[in-house]
Design a protein around this motif. Structure first.
Motif, PDB file in Angstrom:
ATOM      1  N   GLU A   1       0.839  -1.189   0.000  1.00  0.00           N
ATOM      2  CA  GLU A   1       0.000   0.000   0.000  1.00  0.00           C
ATOM      3  C   GLU A   1       0.877   1.242   0.000  1.00  0.00           C
ATOM      4  N   LYS A   2       0.639   2.136  -0.947  1.00  0.00           N
ATOM      5  CA  LYS A   2       1.315   3.420  -1.015  1.00  0.00           C
ATOM      6  C   LYS A   2       0.273   4.516  -0.808  1.00  0.00           C
ATOM      7  N   GLY A   3       0.549   5.381   0.159  1.00  0.00           N
ATOM      8  CA  GLY A   3      -0.418   6.404   0.494  1.00  0.00           C
ATOM      9  C   GLY A   3       0.103   7.811   0.285  1.00  0.00           C
ATOM     10  N   ARG A   4      -0.827   8.734   0.122  1.00  0.00           N
ATOM     11  CA  ARG A   4      -0.525  10.161   0.027  1.00  0.00           C
ATOM     12  C   ARG A   4      -1.542  10.908   0.875  1.00  0.00           C
ATOM     13  N   ILE A   5      -1.057  11.671   1.821  1.00  0.00           N
ATOM     14  CA  ILE A   5      -1.931  12.411   2.721  1.00  0.00           C
ATOM     15  C   ILE A   5      -1.606  13.897   2.603  1.00  0.00           C
ATOM     16  N   GLY A   6      -2.603  14.679   2.334  1.00  0.00           N
ATOM     17  CA  GLY A   6      -2.448  16.119   2.295  1.00  0.00           C
ATOM     18  C   GLY A   6      -3.552  16.779   3.105  1.00  0.00           C
ATOM     19  N   ASN A   7      -3.174  17.608   4.019  1.00  0.00           N
ATOM     20  CA  ASN A   7      -4.147  18.320   4.856  1.00  0.00           C
ATOM     21  C   ASN A   7      -3.751  19.787   4.921  1.00  0.00           C
ATOM     22  N   ILE A   8      -4.659  20.655   4.533  1.00  0.00           N
ATOM     23  CA  ILE A   8      -4.444  22.088   4.620  1.00  0.00           C
ATOM     24  C   ILE A   8      -5.588  22.694   5.414  1.00  0.00           C
ATOM     25  N   SER A   9      -5.258  23.515   6.383  1.00  0.00           N
ATOM     26  CA  SER A   9      -6.291  24.194   7.169  1.00  0.00           C
ATOM     27  C   SER A   9      -5.973  25.677   7.249  1.00  0.00           C
ATOM     28  N   PHE A  10      -7.032  26.460   7.273  1.00  0.00           N
ATOM     29  CA  PHE A  10      -6.913  27.913   7.307  1.00  0.00           C
ATOM     30  C   PHE A  10      -7.858  28.447   8.375  1.00  0.00           C
ATOM     31  N   ASN A  11      -7.339  29.308   9.250  1.00  0.00           N
ATOM     32  CA  ASN A  11      -8.161  29.908  10.294  1.00  0.00           C
ATOM     33  C   ASN A  11      -7.980  31.421  10.274  1.00  0.00           C
ATOM     34  N   LEU A  12      -9.087  32.120  10.343  1.00  0.00           N
ATOM     35  CA  LEU A  12      -9.092  33.568  10.475  1.00  0.00           C
ATOM     36  C   LEU A  12      -9.815  33.907  11.764  1.00  0.00           C
ATOM     37  N   ASN A  13      -9.166  34.692  12.638  1.00  0.00           N
ATOM     38  CA  ASN A  13      -9.778  34.985  13.926  1.00  0.00           C
ATOM     39  C   ASN A  13      -9.647  36.467  14.269  1.00  0.00           C
ATOM     40  N   TYR A  14     -10.574  36.905  15.092  1.00  0.00           N
ATOM     41  CA  TYR A  14     -10.590  38.298  15.554  1.00  0.00           C
ATOM     42  C   TYR A  14     -10.937  38.299  17.040  1.00  0.00           C
ATOM     43  N   ARG A  15     -10.191  39.107  17.808  1.00  0.00           N
ATOM     44  CA  ARG A  15     -10.437  39.207  19.247  1.00  0.00           C
ATOM     45  C   ARG A  15     -10.529  40.682  19.642  1.00  0.00           C
ATOM     46  N   ARG A  16     -11.558  40.974  20.407  1.00  0.00           N
ATOM     47  CA  ARG A  16     -11.754  42.338  20.907  1.00  0.00           C
ATOM     48  C   ARG A  16     -11.822  42.301  22.421  1.00  0.00           C
ATOM     49  N   LYS A  17     -10.879  42.986  23.065  1.00  0.00           N
ATOM     50  CA  LYS A  17     -10.871  43.101  24.512  1.00  0.00           C
ATOM     51  C   LYS A  17     -11.582  44.380  24.929  1.00  0.00           C
ATOM     52  N   PHE A  18     -12.202  44.315  26.084  1.00  0.00           N
ATOM     53  CA  PHE A  18     -12.876  45.474  26.637  1.00  0.00           C
ATOM     54  C   PHE A  18     -12.144  45.940  27.894  1.00  0.00           C
ATOM     55  N   ASP A  19     -12.724  46.860  28.618  1.00  0.00           N
ATOM     56  CA  ASP A  19     -12.020  47.488  29.732  1.00  0.00           C
ATOM     57  C   ASP A  19     -11.743  46.524  30.881  1.00  0.00           C
ATOM     58  N   LYS A  20     -12.691  45.626  31.146  1.00  0.00           N
ATOM     59  CA  LYS A  20     -12.540  44.729  32.276  1.00  0.00           C
ATOM     60  C   LYS A  20     -11.705  43.507  31.910  1.00  0.00           C
ATOM     61  N   GLU A  21     -11.063  42.940  32.932  1.00  0.00           N
ATOM     62  CA  GLU A  21     -10.343  41.682  32.737  1.00  0.00           C
ATOM     63  C   GLU A  21     -11.340  40.568  32.400  1.00  0.00           C
ATOM     64  N   ASN A  22     -10.956  39.676  31.472  1.00  0.00           N
ATOM     65  CA  ASN A  22     -11.794  38.567  31.032  1.00  0.00           C
ATOM     66  C   ASN A  22     -13.066  39.024  30.326  1.00  0.00           C
ATOM     67  N   HIS A  23     -13.097  40.271  29.861  1.00  0.00           N
ATOM     68  CA  HIS A  23     -14.233  40.748  29.080  1.00  0.00           C
ATOM     69  C   HIS A  23     -13.776  40.852  27.631  1.00  0.00           C
ATOM     70  N   ASP A  24     -14.200  39.899  26.799  1.00  0.00           N
ATOM     71  CA  ASP A  24     -13.727  39.892  25.423  1.00  0.00           C
ATOM     72  C   ASP A  24     -14.710  39.182  24.512  1.00  0.00           C
ATOM     73  N   PHE A  25     -14.470  39.352  23.223  1.00  0.00           N
ATOM     74  CA  PHE A  25     -15.281  38.734  22.174  1.00  0.00           C
ATOM     75  C   PHE A  25     -14.326  38.132  21.150  1.00  0.00           C
ATOM     76  N   ILE A  26     -14.553  36.874  20.781  1.00  0.00           N
ATOM     77  CA  ILE A  26     -13.678  36.166  19.844  1.00  0.00           C
ATOM     78  C   ILE A  26     -14.534  35.512  18.770  1.00  0.00           C
ATOM     79  N   ILE A  27     -14.115  35.657  17.535  1.00  0.00           N
ATOM     80  CA  ILE A  27     -14.789  34.970  16.429  1.00  0.00           C
ATOM     81  C   ILE A  27     -13.742  34.231  15.611  1.00  0.00           C
ATOM     82  N   ASN A  28     -14.066  33.002  15.218  1.00  0.00           N
ATOM     83  CA  ASN A  28     -13.169  32.155  14.443  1.00  0.00           C
ATOM     84  C   ASN A  28     -13.891  31.611  13.228  1.00  0.00           C
ATOM     85  N   ALA A  29     -13.208  31.601  12.103  1.00  0.00           N
ATOM     86  CA  ALA A  29     -13.710  30.969  10.892  1.00  0.00           C
ATOM     87  C   ALA A  29     -12.647  29.996  10.398  1.00  0.00           C
TER      88      ALA A  29
END
Length: 817
Positions: free
Chosen positions: A370-398
């Protein structure tokens, strides 16, 4: 389900009553955080309150994983706060006046590294091998010298509570169904493909392993046994740095693991990456014996199979993570991953068939390539917005992920009578192609209601489209004749929509985390027919609620004794390819078969633990799974079929103890022991399956610092027989050792030996077969010697991690080809 919830409510009620009594105590409260000069929380810093009038220490508390400390029930008076952290400057506060019943929040305390030079004294801050948190156990990879020169699969096999079977299937606390994540993102593979991927990842690129038997609500509900999250090493805090690790492996053959990591951090731009190059060169000698009986129980024939599997190939892994600070509080990030591998496997088989008197009747020789070929490509785009308080944030991932996996197979089968006469020759050619596309997007929002109460919520949707084609041909006189029994074209589509809410509160002694997740799954499968087989299709649509509960209660003000409780409901979806009812030949008499009738499995898990000084953790747990998917073996007309099936109900009681301590400064000790009772029952092709099994597991490690940069380590494990559904996995044990030498601040060398006595051999028995019984033995390349050279250049230090990217959850772990 009802009984488990009642038990959970009862335990939480007892803990809450204890907390309520403690909360009635009067006194002042002082709390805050301890950070390093880069703003990173310092874990384990000692904070002490000293009474000014007589310099008596009245309270001492260590900072938690967020760098937080809290002193409560303090009598009114004047105090000073003292902070100590090994290798850093000592902090002493100004005079603090604490009033009865009042709360005094402190500003963040930042302490830098000590500049004091002590003659003939070198201060080394050593990270513990194991750290316990409210919802997970964290293992430090570099603390185990025998991990040097190995790969990620070997590291998981040595992680307390984790076991890896001969096929690369990963179990946690004796249970299958583990989902593997890397940097909070799923690997999207399972079985042999996951094993190949992890073998291609050098251990030198790993930093920590997070073990979550009951993951919190922000993670997908999939994975009956839980989640293993592999955290990789990051780049430095400022400037440019890079590291090179060269590893040579020697067993029967020679292989290597090599990697390079690099990073840059500037004013607004932060970048880090990893490159890995692996040469695989392994083997496995597998012997299977099958005996067949008539209605009276007399042996009619015996079938002995010996396969000498030879695995070779090369693999490359690459990752680059770029974060850009758009503003002071907002960050954009891109993560690119690529995996390219060419695994090859050659398997000569010798199958000997004996008659009822034990005389050789015929021999089947198979030469499989058995001869195999494996190709895996992944792409991630993310955005993070911090606010004034600690642990106050918004994150989006695609996320977008694509897998291209091809296999070219060739089977040469020859039948020979005992007199040497050739009875038949058969040549089969196969070409298997898989194309998997996953699209996913999720958004997470955290909001702190108070200093000690945090609410998080999120939504997620993902679409998966898989295509699997298998074309098989009989080859006769250079003519290719289609084999329609095995040729197939399978298409599967799936859409999962989810939402969750999570509540975390940190009170005086009680921390509590409540979560609820809802997931809806819509799936459809279609196998295209051929001239001999009609089309077939199926549809799935189901919705589930998945509550989670975690509590951590400190029985004393110094946190020397803590009680941890967890409850969670989990889900395990069938692997995509397991739903495809195709025949995948291993040899002339052995096939792997899919099952389109597989149902999802739901389970409930509960665990209670006692943690002593974060060094000794004792736990008891119970899980109840319905329709758990398990491999089953069926023998029909002398042919061996491996097929996934649902097991009606599987319950597990387990108890374990984990020890991680340093009795002497230069001596480290880690130990784990666990026992379990597993009961599997349900309808089976042989009738009703009802198996009960008890098993035990012991694993330990000792490390010794010898001075002048030398360190020696010994670790090992022992596993009893394990009864699981149709299988009884045989007992085994192994001992590993390693030695390391720090040549300079930037250079080190390690040597390690795995399975020194060559006893970590997989073997077992297969029960509940129709008029037959079978056993197997698998001897592989477990005894290995590794030599690793590491070199670092550029600026030192570790960067803060960028955005966590986890929008594409467990779908990748269901890729099984």
């Amino acid at each position: 389900m009802y009984n488990i919830l009642i038990r959970a409510i009862t335990v939480v009620g007892l803990i809450w009553n204890t907390f309520a009594l403690s909360a009635q105590e009067s006194g002042g409260i002082i709390h805050g955080r301890v950070l390093d000069i880069d703003g990173t929380p310092l874990v384990g810093a000692t904070t002490s309150l000293v009474r000014k009038v007589d310099t008596v220490k009245v309270s001492s508390v260590a900072t938690d994983e967020y760098g937080k400390y809290r002193h409560a029930n303090i009598e009114a008076g004047d105090y000073q706060l003292i902070v100590n952290y090994l290798g850093n400057e000592r902090y002493i506060s100004e005079l603090l006046r604490i009033e009865a019943g009042a709360t005094m929040p402190m500003t963040d305390i930042e302490i830098g590294e000590s500049t004091t030079i002590l003659k003939e004294v070198i201060v080394v801050r050593k990270e513990p091998y194991i750290t316990q948190k409210i919802d997970r156990t964290v293992v430090n990879v570099d603390a185990l010298i025998s991990n040097a020169g190995t790969n990620a699969l070997d590291v998981l096999e040595k992680t307390p509570g984790v076991r890896v079977d001969p096929n690369g299937m990963i179990n946690l606390a004796g249970k299958a169904g583990v989902v593997v994540y890397i940097d909070d993102r799923p690997t999207y593979m399972s079985g042999e493909e996951l094993a190949n991927y992890l073998r291609s990842m050098p251990a030198s690129s790993l930093q920590k392993i997070e073990v979550m038997q009951n993951p919190p609500a922000q993670y997908d509900a999939a994975g009956d046994a839980g989640i293993l999250n592999i955290l990789t090493k990051k780049a430095p805090g400022t400037g440019f740095t890079a590291g090179l690790d060269l590893g040579l492996i020697q067993h029967r053959y020679t292989a290597s693991n090599n990697s390079m990591n690099f990073g840059y951090s500037g004013n607004k731009l932060r970048m880090n990456g990893n490159l890995g190059y692996v040469v695989q060169n392994g083997f496995a000698d597998v012997s299977i014996s099958r005996q067949f009986f008539d209605a009276t129980g007399k042996i009619t024939s015996t079938f002995d199979q010996l396969s000498k599997i030879r695995r070779q190939g090369q693999g490359m892994l690459s990752m680059i993570n770029v974060d850009y600070n758009v503003t002071e509080k907002s960050t954009m990030g891109i993560v690119l991953n690529g995996t390219f591998a060419r695994p090859n496997r050659k398997t000569p088989n010798r199958n000997s068939i004996y008659d009822s008197d034990g005389m050789l009747d015929s021999t089947l020789l198979s030469d499989n390539l058995e001869k195999g070929r494996i190709g895996n490509i992944s792409f991630n785009l993310n955005y993070r917005r911090k606010f004034d308080k600690e642990n106050h944030d918004f994150i989006i991932n695609a996320d977008y992920l694509n897998f291209q996996i091809d296999r070219d197979q060739r089977f040469n089968n020859s039948g020979i009578q005992n007199d040497g006469l050739l009875t038949f020759f058969e040549q089969l050619s196969g070409k298997l192609e898989s194309d998997i596309n996953i699209y996913s997007i999720n958004a997470d929002y955290r909001y702190p209601l108070t200093e000690d109460i945090l609410i998080s919520t999120g939504v997620k949707t993902n679409f998966t489209k898989t295509g699997n084609t298998a074309d098989y041909f009989f080859v006769k006189n250079d003519e290719y004749i289609p084999d329609y029994d095995k040729t197939n074209n399978f298409r599967y589509r799936e859409n999962i929509n989810a939402a969750y809410v999570n509540f975390y509160a940190d009170y005086q002694r009680l921390s509590i985390q409540l979560g609820l997740r809802i997931e809806n799954t819509i799936g459809s499968g279609h196998q295209l027919g051929n001239v001999m087989r009609p089309d077939s299709s199926f549809n799935r649509n189901y919705t589930g609620l998945f509550p989670t509960l975690f509590t951590l209660y400190k029985l004393d003000s110094l946190s020397h004794n803590q009680l941890r409780f967890s409850y969670g409901r989990r889900l395990e979806r069938p692997y995509y390819q397991d739903l495809n009812p195709f025949l995948n030949p291993v040899d002339h008499y052995t096939y792997n078969v899919g099952n389109p009738y597989l149902e999802p499995s739901f389970s409930n898990k509960i665990e209670l633990s006692h943690i002593f000084k974060n060094m000794v953790t004792t736990s008891i747990g119970y899980s109840d799974a319905r329709n758990l998917v398990s491999e089953t073996i069926e023998i029909m007309d002398g042919t061996y079929y491996s097929r996934p099936n649902n097991i009606g109900r599987t319950t597990v009681w387990n108890a374990s103890v984990d020890v991680a301590l340093s009795p002497i400064r230069w001596w480290d000790l880690q130990f784990r022991a666990e026992m379990a009772r597993l009961h599997a029952r349900g309808d089976f092709y042989m009738g009703y399956l009802d198996n009960i099994g008890y098993n035990g597991y012991i694993q330990g490690m000792m490390g010794f610092g010898l001075g002048k940069g030398w360190r020696v380590q010994v670790d090992g494990h022992y596993q009893t027989d394990i009864t699981q559904a149709q299988f009884v996995y045989g007992s085994k044990w192994g001992v590993n050792t390693g030695v390391s030498k720090k040549i300079s601040d930037r250079t080190s060398i390690r040597f390690s030996a795995s399975d020194i006595f060559y006893t970590n051999i997989n073997r077992g028995i297969i029960n509940d077969l129709h008029d037959a019984k079978a056993n197997y033995r698998n001897v592989g390349d477990t005894r290995r010697f590794q030599l690793t050279f590491s070199f670092r250049f550029g600026n030192s230090g570790v960067s803060k991690p960028g955005n966590q990217t986890n929008s594409a959850d467990e779908e990748r772990s269901r890729v099984k080809l």
